[in-house]
Design an enzyme around this catalytic site. Structure first.
Site, mmCIF file in Angstrom:
data_model
loop_
_atom_site.group_PDB
_atom_site.id
_atom_site.type_symbol
_atom_site.label_atom_id
_atom_site.label_comp_id
_atom_site.label_asym_id
_atom_site.label_seq_id
_atom_site.Cartn_x
_atom_site.Cartn_y
_atom_site.Cartn_z
ATOM 1 N N GLY A 8 3.505 -3.289 -1.524
ATOM 2 C CA GLY A 8 3.016 -4.458 -2.280
ATOM 3 C C GLY A 8 3.555 -4.374 -3.695
ATOM 4 N N GLY A 11 3.766 -7.273 -6.099
ATOM 5 C CA GLY A 11 2.531 -8.016 -6.353
ATOM 6 C C GLY A 11 1.897 -7.613 -7.683
ATOM 7 N N MET A 13 -0.952 -6.029 -8.343
ATOM 8 C CA MET A 13 -1.432 -4.648 -8.416
ATOM 9 C C MET A 13 -0.297 -3.643 -8.286
ATOM 10 S SD MET A 13 -4.427 -4.336 -9.291
ATOM 11 C CE MET A 13 -4.272 -2.571 -9.121
ATOM 12 N N HIS A 136 -13.295 -14.684 -9.442
ATOM 13 C CA HIS A 136 -11.934 -14.120 -9.431
ATOM 14 C C HIS A 136 -10.904 -15.210 -9.671
ATOM 15 C CE1 HIS A 136 -13.737 -10.549 -7.467
ATOM 16 N NE2 HIS A 136 -12.684 -9.910 -7.973
ATOM 17 N N HIS A 137 -9.689 -14.783 -10.007
ATOM 18 C CA HIS A 137 -8.548 -15.681 -10.221
ATOM 19 C C HIS A 137 -8.309 -16.582 -9.016
ATOM 20 C CE1 HIS A 137 -6.085 -12.998 -7.677
ATOM 21 N NE2 HIS A 137 -6.775 -12.029 -8.253
ATOM 22 N N LYS A 140 -6.859 -15.402 -5.467
ATOM 23 C CA LYS A 140 -7.513 -14.394 -4.592
ATOM 24 C C LYS A 140 -7.781 -14.993 -3.218
ATOM 25 C CE LYS A 140 -11.107 -10.911 -4.285
ATOM 26 N NZ LYS A 140 -10.205 -9.844 -3.860
ATOM 27 N N GLY A 146 -14.270 -8.185 -1.480
ATOM 28 C CA GLY A 146 -14.677 -6.949 -0.800
ATOM 29 C C GLY A 146 -15.722 -6.198 -1.617
HETATM 30 P P1 NAD Z 1 -0.461 -10.047 -4.631
HETATM 31 O O1 NAD Z 1 -0.463 -11.201 -3.695
HETATM 32 O O2 NAD Z 1 -0.070 -10.261 -6.055
HETATM 33 O O3 NAD Z 1 0.458 -8.860 -4.047
HETATM 34 C C1 NAD Z 1 0.513 -8.506 -2.678
HETATM 35 C C2 NAD Z 1 1.957 -8.120 -2.406
HETATM 36 O O4 NAD Z 1 2.035 -7.578 -1.070
HETATM 37 C C3 NAD Z 1 2.932 -9.314 -2.455
HETATM 38 O O5 NAD Z 1 3.973 -9.044 -3.388
HETATM 39 C C4 NAD Z 1 3.449 -9.419 -1.030
HETATM 40 O O6 NAD Z 1 4.794 -9.861 -0.954
HETATM 41 C C5 NAD Z 1 3.298 -7.970 -0.561
HETATM 42 N N1 NAD Z 1 3.361 -7.825 0.887
HETATM 43 C C6 NAD Z 1 3.013 -8.712 1.857
HETATM 44 N N2 NAD Z 1 3.291 -8.209 3.082
HETATM 45 C C7 NAD Z 1 3.841 -6.988 2.879
HETATM 46 C C8 NAD Z 1 4.353 -5.986 3.752
HETATM 47 N N3 NAD Z 1 4.334 -6.130 5.087
HETATM 48 N N4 NAD Z 1 4.856 -4.857 3.200
HETATM 49 C C9 NAD Z 1 4.876 -4.691 1.864
HETATM 50 N N5 NAD Z 1 4.405 -5.615 0.983
HETATM 51 C C10 NAD Z 1 3.889 -6.747 1.495
HETATM 52 O O7 NAD Z 1 -1.943 -9.447 -4.553
HETATM 53 P P2 NAD Z 1 -2.628 -8.417 -5.560
HETATM 54 O O8 NAD Z 1 -3.465 -9.176 -6.541
HETATM 55 O O9 NAD Z 1 -1.644 -7.412 -6.049
HETATM 56 O O10 NAD Z 1 -3.676 -7.738 -4.561
HETATM 57 C C11 NAD Z 1 -3.255 -7.047 -3.424
HETATM 58 C C12 NAD Z 1 -4.483 -6.563 -2.658
HETATM 59 O O11 NAD Z 1 -5.224 -5.634 -3.450
HETATM 60 C C13 NAD Z 1 -5.472 -7.693 -2.308
HETATM 61 O O12 NAD Z 1 -6.058 -7.416 -1.068
HETATM 62 C C14 NAD Z 1 -6.504 -7.591 -3.425
HETATM 63 O O13 NAD Z 1 -7.752 -8.153 -3.099
HETATM 64 C C15 NAD Z 1 -6.566 -6.095 -3.588
HETATM 65 N N6 NAD Z 1 -7.092 -5.589 -4.864
HETATM 66 C C16 NAD Z 1 -7.832 -4.464 -4.778
HETATM 67 C C17 NAD Z 1 -8.315 -3.872 -5.921
HETATM 68 C C18 NAD Z 1 -9.091 -2.588 -5.788
HETATM 69 O O14 NAD Z 1 -9.598 -2.058 -6.785
HETATM 70 N N7 NAD Z 1 -9.205 -2.051 -4.593
HETATM 71 C C19 NAD Z 1 -8.063 -4.442 -7.172
HETATM 72 C C20 NAD Z 1 -7.291 -5.596 -7.230
HETATM 73 C C21 NAD Z 1 -6.788 -6.154 -6.065
#
Ligand code: NAD
Length: 233
Positions: A8, A11, A13, A136-137, A140, A146
């Site tokens: 990811g 993305g 995060m 959230h933004h 989301k 979660g």
């Molecule tokens: P985002 O949409 O900005 O990023 C997700 C990324 O994953 C994208 O760039 C996408 O292209 C990539 N992706 C999709 N399929 C993929 C694959 N098969 N292999 C590799 N990469 C792939 O989302 P985000 O805001 O960065 O959040 C990502 C996740 O983390 C979400 O589920 C979000 O809710 C979660 N999150 C968790 C926490 C935590 O503390 N646990 C905090 C923030 C966000």
């Protein structure tokens, strides 16, 4: 120094994690995985297992399961912060946890861990009404968050009853607000956690990775990590 694959990576995060890895004494990014953006691999299967010790994943539920399978096959540890996993996807993680150490946490902030602790003290408020709200933004995808579900579970089991579904609000670029309303006759408690910077989750993921390196195989939650850290203090 251990090598990580960041899934990811393009993305929101993933970028935060990569930023922290630029100056980290314990880990470096050996592979960046994302079908979008400038990454070293589009999917986890393209990563050379000999070049990484573990994986940090912030992607989406179906990707997370593929990543967990890859980690189990290649004996790599996995920290995943991806939210929105179904029960059966959570069970898949559990069975993969019989082969490798996995920490899956829908919220990696220390503040939320403390908030859960505080909620356990609400067990005596049996005649109060409760409502959880989360903001959230607008991008989301999962709803409720979660974290809101986890807070609901902790509070519900402290009180020994089912609670109403959390209320979700989506808008702007809000990093994450979780609010608990505890409403009694003539008094009310509001408990609120505000994430002001995504870096808190990325820092949590690296702390989790460091901790996970020393753990036996199993599926861990963030509470296991913070509990051990608290006992050390
Ligand atoms: P985002 O949409 O900005 O990023 C997700 C990324 O994953 C994208 O760039 C996408 O292209 C990539 N992706 C999709 N399929 C993929 C694959 N098969 N292999 C590799 N990469 C792939 O989302 P985000 O805001 O960065 O959040 C990502 C996740 O983390 C979400 O589920 C979000 O809710 C979660 N999150 C968790 C926490 C935590 O503390 N646990 C905090 C923030 C966000």
């Amino acid at each position: 120094m251990k090598n990580l694959a960041v899934v990811g990576a393009a993305g929101r995060m993933g970028k935060e994690v990569l930023l922290l890895l630029e100056n980290n004494d314990d880990f470096k990014a050996a592979a960046t995985v994302d079908p979008h953006g400038r990454t070293s691999a589009r999917v986890i299967d393209e990563v050379d297992p000999d070049r990484c010790d573990g994986v940090i994943d912030f992607s989406n539920p179906s990707s997370t399961i593929k990543v967990a399978r890859w980690c189990a096959k290649n004996k790599k540890f996995l920290v995943s912060g991806t939210t929105g996993l179904s029960r059966s996807q959570q069970n898949s993680l559990k069975s993969m946890g019989r082969k490798i150490p996995i920490l899956w946490a829908p919220n990696l902030s220390l503040g939320i861990a403390a908030m859960k602790e505080a909620l356990r003290a609400f067990s005596g408020l049996g005649n109060f009404d409760f409502q959880i709200e989360e903001i959230h933004h607008r991008q989301k995808k999962d709803n409720p968050s979660g974290t809101a579900i986890a807070l609901q579970e902790v509070l519900g089991s402290a009180l020994g009853r089912r609670l109403p579904k959390p209320i979700s609000i989506r808008g702007g670029g809000v990093r994450g607000v979780h609010r608990i309303l505890a409403m009694g006759e003539g008094e009310m408690i509001t408990l609120e956690h505000v994430a002001m910077d995504r870096a808190i989750f990325a820092r949590g993921a690296l702390t989790a990775a460091k901790w996970l390196c020393g753990q036996a195989r199993g599926l861990y939650g963030v509470d296991d990590l913070w509990e051990q850290q608290r006992r050390k203090r």
